[in-house]
Design an enzyme around this catalytic site. Structure first.
Site, PDB file in Angstrom:
ATOM      1  N   ASP A 168      43.476  49.711  55.321  1.00  0.00           N
ATOM      2  CA  ASP A 168      43.514  50.315  56.648  1.00  0.00           C
ATOM      3  C   ASP A 168      42.335  51.291  56.730  1.00  0.00           C
ATOM      4  OD1 ASP A 168      44.533  51.259  59.168  1.00  0.00           O
ATOM      5  OD2 ASP A 168      45.421  52.957  58.086  1.00  0.00           O
TER       6      ASP A 168
ATOM      7  N   ASP B 295      41.726  54.285  59.427  1.00  0.00           N
ATOM      8  CA  ASP B 295      42.016  55.692  59.748  1.00  0.00           C
ATOM      9  C   ASP B 295      43.158  56.226  58.878  1.00  0.00           C
ATOM     10  OD1 ASP B 295      40.104  55.458  61.809  1.00  0.00           O
ATOM     11  OD2 ASP B 295      41.619  54.741  63.209  1.00  0.00           O
TER      12      ASP B 295
HETATM   13 MG   LIG Z   1      45.861  54.410  59.520  1.00  0.00          MG
END
Ligand SMILES: [Mg+2]
Ligand SMILES: [Zn+2]
Length: 177
Positions: free
Chosen positions: A7, A9
């Site tokens: 992922d 962020d």
């Molecule tokens: Mg995230």
């Protein structure tokens, strides 16, 4: 070949209230670029799997998103690391696409491109959505506390780490495999 699905962020860069909508909003988390370099040295290739509903909402153009990703790749490269590809879901919840996490569609796109062993591959995120997507795809699920979205104890089958560096430290060395 071995891969780690990341992922963006909260794992690689800092979460922002709302989202990262410009190059100026993009700030790597401490140690994240080094962790990606370490992951590569252990024999893994990194793929980013990211929801960016801000594109679908019209808050972020695909041009600006590309600029943010160029900056991310540059900063990771400066640390000696490489992100091989970035898979983006630009949709909102109400678009009911197949690719927005917690759905596994983006992971399956990456799998179609690279053919890794789903059951042997980690997806690491900072939100329960990331873990749900990982498990739905048949991957191994890890969450980090370096984001802002991990407020509850995750469900069984999800391993929690302080940050990406801690995750990479425990990764099996695959260079000889
Ligand atoms: Mg995230
Ligand atoms: Zn989507």
């Amino acid at each position: 070949m071995h891969f780690v699905l990341l992922d963006r962020d909260g794992v690689i860069n800092k979460n922002r209230p709302g989202s990262v909508c410009s190059v100026d909003d993009f700030e790597l988390l401490a140690g994240a670029a080094d962790a990606i370099a370490a992951l590569n040295r252990k024999g893994y290739r990194g793929l980013v799997i990211t929801n960016q509903a801000c594109v679908g909402r019209g808050d972020l153009s695909s041009t600006e998103l590309d600029a943010i990703h160029r900056l991310m790749l540059e900063q990771v490269a400066e640390a000696g690391g490489e992100i091989e590809a970035i898979y983006v879901c630009p949709h909102r919840d109400e678009d009911e696409c197949d690719c927005r996490k917690p759905k596994p569609g983006l992971i399956m796109q990456a799998h179609a491109d690279y053919g890794f062993d789903l059951a042997a591959t980690w997806m690491i995120g900072d939100s329960p959505r990331d873990a749900e997507a990982a498990l739905a795809a048949g991957c191994r699920a890890a969450l980090v506390r370096s984001g802002t979205r991990l407020r509850t104890t995750p469900r069984t089958g999800v391993t929690v780490f302080d940050n990406l560096s801690a995750f990479v430290r425990q990764l099996e060395d695959r260079r000889q495999a």
